[in-house]
Motif scaffolding. Sequence first.
Motif, PDB file in Angstrom:
ATOM      1  N   ARG A  46       0.852  -1.181   0.000  1.00  0.00           N
ATOM      2  CA  ARG A  46       0.000   0.000   0.000  1.00  0.00           C
ATOM      3  C   ARG A  46       0.896   1.241   0.000  1.00  0.00           C
ATOM      4  O   ARG A  46       2.029   1.194   0.489  1.00  0.00           O
ATOM      5  CB  ARG A  46      -0.914   0.026   1.231  1.00  0.00           C
ATOM      6  CG  ARG A  46      -1.847  -1.175   1.366  1.00  0.00           C
ATOM      7  CD  ARG A  46      -2.910  -1.193   0.275  1.00  0.00           C
ATOM      8  NE  ARG A  46      -3.951  -2.176   0.558  1.00  0.00           N
ATOM      9  CZ  ARG A  46      -3.920  -3.447   0.179  1.00  0.00           C
ATOM     10  NH1 ARG A  46      -2.871  -3.901  -0.498  1.00  0.00           N
ATOM     11  NH2 ARG A  46      -4.915  -4.264   0.467  1.00  0.00           N
ATOM     12  N   ILE A  73     -10.227  -0.988   5.011  1.00  0.00           N
ATOM     13  CA  ILE A  73     -10.185   0.475   5.003  1.00  0.00           C
ATOM     14  C   ILE A  73     -10.952   0.970   6.229  1.00  0.00           C
ATOM     15  O   ILE A  73     -12.166   0.795   6.334  1.00  0.00           O
ATOM     16  CB  ILE A  73     -10.801   1.041   3.710  1.00  0.00           C
ATOM     17  CG1 ILE A  73     -10.022   0.528   2.494  1.00  0.00           C
ATOM     18  CG2 ILE A  73     -10.814   2.560   3.756  1.00  0.00           C
ATOM     19  CD1 ILE A  73      -8.557   0.900   2.502  1.00  0.00           C
ATOM     20  N   LYS A  76     -10.691   4.278   7.644  1.00  0.00           N
ATOM     21  CA  LYS A  76     -11.041   5.703   7.577  1.00  0.00           C
ATOM     22  C   LYS A  76     -11.006   6.362   8.952  1.00  0.00           C
ATOM     23  O   LYS A  76     -11.923   7.090   9.335  1.00  0.00           O
ATOM     24  CB  LYS A  76     -12.417   5.889   6.932  1.00  0.00           C
ATOM     25  CG  LYS A  76     -12.459   5.490   5.466  1.00  0.00           C
ATOM     26  CD  LYS A  76     -13.778   5.876   4.810  1.00  0.00           C
ATOM     27  CE  LYS A  76     -13.759   5.556   3.326  1.00  0.00           C
ATOM     28  NZ  LYS A  76     -15.001   5.972   2.642  1.00  0.00           N
ATOM     29  N   LYS A  77      -9.936   6.096   9.697  1.00  0.00           N
ATOM     30  CA  LYS A  77      -9.811   6.675  11.032  1.00  0.00           C
ATOM     31  C   LYS A  77      -8.785   7.804  11.090  1.00  0.00           C
ATOM     32  O   LYS A  77      -9.007   8.820  11.738  1.00  0.00           O
ATOM     33  CB  LYS A  77      -9.445   5.590  12.049  1.00  0.00           C
ATOM     34  CG  LYS A  77     -10.539   4.538  12.241  1.00  0.00           C
ATOM     35  CD  LYS A  77     -10.230   3.610  13.386  1.00  0.00           C
ATOM     36  CE  LYS A  77     -10.274   4.341  14.710  1.00  0.00           C
ATOM     37  NZ  LYS A  77     -11.619   4.861  15.026  1.00  0.00           N
ATOM     38  N   LYS A  89      -5.564   9.983   8.756  1.00  0.00           N
ATOM     39  CA  LYS A  89      -4.942  10.246   7.469  1.00  0.00           C
ATOM     40  C   LYS A  89      -3.501   9.741   7.466  1.00  0.00           C
ATOM     41  O   LYS A  89      -2.815   9.778   8.483  1.00  0.00           O
ATOM     42  CB  LYS A  89      -4.962  11.745   7.171  1.00  0.00           C
ATOM     43  CG  LYS A  89      -6.360  12.309   6.958  1.00  0.00           C
ATOM     44  CD  LYS A  89      -6.312  13.800   6.689  1.00  0.00           C
ATOM     45  CE  LYS A  89      -7.725  14.364   6.490  1.00  0.00           C
ATOM     46  NZ  LYS A  89      -7.691  15.830   6.249  1.00  0.00           N
ATOM     47  N   ASP A  90      -3.055   9.280   6.285  1.00  0.00           N
ATOM     48  CA  ASP A  90      -1.652   8.917   6.151  1.00  0.00           C
ATOM     49  C   ASP A  90      -0.840  10.166   5.816  1.00  0.00           C
ATOM     50  O   ASP A  90      -1.361  11.289   5.821  1.00  0.00           O
ATOM     51  CB  ASP A  90      -1.470   7.813   5.107  1.00  0.00           C
ATOM     52  CG  ASP A  90      -1.835   8.256   3.693  1.00  0.00           C
ATOM     53  OD1 ASP A  90      -1.920   9.479   3.433  1.00  0.00           O
ATOM     54  OD2 ASP A  90      -2.024   7.379   2.834  1.00  0.00           O
ATOM     55  N   ASN A 149      -4.384  10.982   2.942  1.00  0.00           N
ATOM     56  CA  ASN A 149      -5.395  10.027   2.494  1.00  0.00           C
ATOM     57  C   ASN A 149      -6.038   9.340   3.696  1.00  0.00           C
ATOM     58  O   ASN A 149      -5.347   8.800   4.567  1.00  0.00           O
ATOM     59  CB  ASN A 149      -4.733   8.994   1.573  1.00  0.00           C
ATOM     60  CG  ASN A 149      -5.678   7.877   1.189  1.00  0.00           C
ATOM     61  OD1 ASN A 149      -6.884   8.079   1.074  1.00  0.00           O
ATOM     62  ND2 ASN A 149      -5.120   6.680   1.004  1.00  0.00           N
ATOM     63  N   LEU A 150      -7.374   9.323   3.743  1.00  0.00           N
ATOM     64  CA  LEU A 150      -8.105   8.702   4.844  1.00  0.00           C
ATOM     65  C   LEU A 150      -8.469   7.248   4.547  1.00  0.00           C
ATOM     66  O   LEU A 150      -8.838   6.498   5.453  1.00  0.00           O
ATOM     67  CB  LEU A 150      -9.373   9.513   5.134  1.00  0.00           C
ATOM     68  CG  LEU A 150     -10.095   9.286   6.460  1.00  0.00           C
ATOM     69  CD1 LEU A 150      -9.180   9.579   7.640  1.00  0.00           C
ATOM     70  CD2 LEU A 150     -11.352  10.151   6.531  1.00  0.00           C
ATOM     71  N   ASN A 151      -8.361   6.825   3.305  1.00  0.00           N
ATOM     72  CA  ASN A 151      -8.728   5.463   2.913  1.00  0.00           C
ATOM     73  C   ASN A 151      -7.545   4.523   3.141  1.00  0.00           C
ATOM     74  O   ASN A 151      -6.793   4.188   2.220  1.00  0.00           O
ATOM     75  CB  ASN A 151      -9.164   5.432   1.446  1.00  0.00           C
ATOM     76  CG  ASN A 151     -10.439   6.203   1.214  1.00  0.00           C
ATOM     77  OD1 ASN A 151     -11.396   6.059   1.971  1.00  0.00           O
ATOM     78  ND2 ASN A 151     -10.462   7.035   0.185  1.00  0.00           N
ATOM     79  N   ASN A 152      -7.389   4.103   4.381  1.00  0.00           N
ATOM     80  CA  ASN A 152      -6.254   3.257   4.745  1.00  0.00           C
ATOM     81  C   ASN A 152      -6.628   2.380   5.937  1.00  0.00           C
ATOM     82  O   ASN A 152      -7.750   2.454   6.447  1.00  0.00           O
ATOM     83  CB  ASN A 152      -5.031   4.124   5.064  1.00  0.00           C
ATOM     84  CG  ASN A 152      -5.312   5.090   6.203  1.00  0.00           C
ATOM     85  OD1 ASN A 152      -5.689   4.680   7.300  1.00  0.00           O
ATOM     86  ND2 ASN A 152      -5.148   6.389   5.952  1.00  0.00           N
ATOM     87  N   ASN A 153      -5.682   1.553   6.370  1.00  0.00           N
ATOM     88  CA  ASN A 153      -5.917   0.652   7.509  1.00  0.00           C
ATOM     89  C   ASN A 153      -5.152   1.089   8.754  1.00  0.00           C
ATOM     90  O   ASN A 153      -4.799   0.270   9.599  1.00  0.00           O
ATOM     91  CB  ASN A 153      -5.557  -0.792   7.141  1.00  0.00           C
ATOM     92  CG  ASN A 153      -4.087  -0.977   6.784  1.00  0.00           C
ATOM     93  OD1 ASN A 153      -3.455  -0.069   6.251  1.00  0.00           O
ATOM     94  ND2 ASN A 153      -3.540  -2.155   7.069  1.00  0.00           N
TER      95      ASN A 153
END
Length: 465
Positions: free
Chosen positions: A38, A90, A92-93, A95-96, A100-104
């Motif tokens: 990812r 995903i 959404k807790k 940001k990377d 990006n918020l769509n991550n684990n």
Amino acid sequence: MDYKILFIDDHEINSSKGLKRIIHSGKKRNTPVLKADRPWEAINQMGGTVRKEGSLYRMWYDSWIENTKYNGYASLYAESNNGINWDKPILKKYKDFNGNLNNNIYLNRISLRRKTLSPPKNIEQDHNKNILYTPHLGEDKKYTMIAYDYAYTNFGPYDGYYLAYSKDGITWTDGPLEPVIPGHADVGWFMYDNKDKMFRGIVKAYLNIRGYSRRSVLWTESNDALDWTLPKPAIIPDKIDDLWSNGDPERFTQFYGMPIFRYNSIILGFVEDFRTTDGHRSRDGFTYPQLVSSRDGRKWERVGNRSPVIELGEPGSWDWGSVSIGNSIVIEKEEIKAYYTGRNDTHAHTTIDNEPVEGSIGVATWPIDRFVGLESKEFGTLEINESNPKTSLHINANANNGFIQVALYNNENNIEGFNIEDSIKITSDSLDHIVEWNTNSSLPKIPLKIKIHMQNAEIFSLWWS
């Protein structure tokens, strides 16, 4: 759970002859089970926890990221139905580093404390996250996290081990704003001991040992994870550990960390043997785990010949430079799984032919109870301390090329019908042999000692049911 007599140490053994204690390295898969694939992952590490809850495997892991935007650990989550193929949901807790918020990502402690979703700061925060199952603390504290923070920012006032709590392992609330264990370096492993109803921990510290400042492991314990005892040395590198150096002053052994876990009647540790190759600079070398054991979490013993319990890969393979596990032992009915970090570099990031550094997560397995066995190449005898019998006596053993026979006695007196000559020979390999005798007599309801005769066989555990 039936109490098992394990042969990892001599605790249950009255006497033995003609037997050798054998350490069995875990069987590794040829390829990792979880790789960095990812944009917010780079060097994946088992700096966390794996649990099996019902049929679901859950993994909390780290990824070390180093680029122009971020330098530090990401706290990531994955799930699996079989322990081999993992999904990265995903969440959404948080940001990377790209926003990006769509991550684990399941935790960013700075954002948690500031109640924001901002990208993580350029720091090393929440290192070696131990996720402990603690429903006795209440619904909101079903999971307790113990993790180290370097305190490079205002995360906390100083470095050490911080707490957090969760009801689902995904959404976390802060524990105390100060560390419950101040300092003690960045590698610590913890467990909740359901048998003794207490928290146990192993933290790292530098101790001066035979002319070197060495990474060492110290034990500590707590009733509530808030107040911990003063850490004391659990096990230190001795002269045997340094024999591999052949007197080279640039080479010596350190203990980088030691994950611990309850295994039936014993507590086991995977001490990380760090074979340092650059002297007092103390940066470079190879790391792999050895097995150690304890009956109380305080006094620890070496096991067998100290061979690796998970071996390094062949030069050039994905895990040739470092193998280290986390709070990541999964004990199932017939198998033990240990999830580990495998890296293609040494501690100072040296790779073969200057290949890019890679870190992935692999798994090693053992048949249940088969970390360690007692083996007889020819004829051997084993006498077990007195215990109270139940209905059946079980043995986990491999007698494919020989035999095992069992006798029972009390106060040095033979029990009629349960002598060696009455014992039906065990001549096969099974995780669960039921011992049988040529007798119609019932087992006496008195304390009994067990005597075992074996030839060309190996025994791993024994229990009454």
